[in-house]
Motif scaffolding. Structure first.
Motif, mmCIF file in Angstrom:
data_model
loop_
_atom_site.group_PDB
_atom_site.id
_atom_site.type_symbol
_atom_site.label_atom_id
_atom_site.label_comp_id
_atom_site.label_asym_id
_atom_site.label_seq_id
_atom_site.Cartn_x
_atom_site.Cartn_y
_atom_site.Cartn_z
ATOM 1 N N GLY A 129 0.822 -1.203 0.000
ATOM 2 C CA GLY A 129 0.000 0.000 0.000
ATOM 3 C C GLY A 129 0.854 1.249 0.000
ATOM 4 O O GLY A 129 0.560 2.226 -0.704
ATOM 5 N N VAL A 146 2.215 1.951 -3.409
ATOM 6 C CA VAL A 146 1.279 2.695 -4.263
ATOM 7 C C VAL A 146 1.348 4.183 -3.936
ATOM 8 O O VAL A 146 1.429 5.037 -4.832
ATOM 9 N N SER A 196 4.592 5.706 -5.158
ATOM 10 C CA SER A 196 4.618 5.803 -6.618
ATOM 11 C C SER A 196 3.841 7.021 -7.091
ATOM 12 O O SER A 196 4.309 7.770 -7.972
ATOM 13 N N LEU A 198 5.308 2.172 -10.028
ATOM 14 C CA LEU A 198 4.385 1.101 -9.625
ATOM 15 C C LEU A 198 4.962 -0.269 -9.961
ATOM 16 O O LEU A 198 4.803 -1.229 -9.206
ATOM 17 N N VAL A 244 5.462 -1.965 -6.463
ATOM 18 C CA VAL A 244 4.227 -2.687 -6.175
ATOM 19 C C VAL A 244 4.157 -4.012 -6.925
ATOM 20 O O VAL A 244 4.063 -5.090 -6.319
#
Length: 239
Positions: free
Chosen positions: A133, A136, A139, A220, A224
């Protein structure tokens, strides 16, 4: 205030917030992620917006400065990317990221460890589900804050101070690479190259949002997607 003084103040404010300002958001990885997020906003986005305001260049947020447009024409890339083509480019970038993530997954399943990356992200690389999380968040924040700073405010003030937009973008590219020296020499080279790509996208399209979006896609993938498919999703975050 002259452009040269604004440029010096921009760089000084960014350095102070990112390197010297003491921040305490608690212990553990969550606290460290909060501190990095605030440093991105306070060290890049805030100084960039304030400098644009003081320089009377607010319109640059949605309209490319004339000096940048002239540079794009000089380089022969003006209009290479139409605003409507931006989404196509982003879909291509997302597809490339997905392909790279797929290779990373195969390498992880085959070798049992994460595949090679251009530069080491160190502790900031997500280790568990809770970290993803924050990946994200970082990013999105980095994509916006760093592009405002390195692709707009910094080169624009340098161009106003020196009379050369090219000099502004060269300085910006060098400082963008240097800002990622924690990733090692490979990371400095890779981020320097990506900075040039983001600048080219901006100059070729006249749309800063395209550089921002491309930056977010790249981050990302690193913070992620790849960590998630190579084990972070299976683990609980610690600290």
């Amino acid at each position: 205030m002259t452009a040269a003084l604004l440029l010096a103040a921009l760089l000084a404010a960014s350095w102070y917030v990112r390197r010297r300002l003491a921040l305490d958001f608690g212990h553990g990885r969550a606290g460290a992620y909060r501190a990095v997020t605030v440093r991105q906003l306070g060290g890049f986005a805030a100084p960039a917006l304030l400098a644009l305001a003081l320089a009377g260049e607010w319109r640059a947020l949605w309209r490319m400065p004339e000096s940048f447009a002239r540079l794009a024409e000089m380089l022969g890339i003006a209009g290479w990317v139409a605003p409507g083509d931006g989404w196509t480019l982003l879909l291509g970038a997302a597809g490339g990221s997905a392909l790279g993530a797929g290779f990373a997954f195969i390498h992880w399943r085959w070798r049992g460890r994460r595949g090679p990356m251009f530069g080491e992200l160190g502790w900031i690389l997500p280790q568990g589900r809770g970290d993803l999380g924050w990946g994200v968040v970082l990013s999105l924040v980095a994509g916006v804050a760093e592009e405002l700073f390195f692709r707009l405010a910094l080169p624009l003030l340098a161009a106003l101070a020196t009379g050369s937009a090219l000099a502004g973008f060269i300085l910006s590219a060098l400082l963008f690479a240097a800002a990622h020296r924690y990733q090692g020499i490979a990371g400095v080279i890779a981020t320097g190259a990506m900075g040039v790509v983001f600048a080219a996208l901006y100059l070729a399209s006249g749309a800063l949002w395209l550089a921002v979006a491309a930056h977010i896609v790249v981050d990302l993938n690193s913070l992620v997607i790849r960590p998630a498919i190579t084990g972070a999703w299976r683990r609980e975050s610690t600290g």
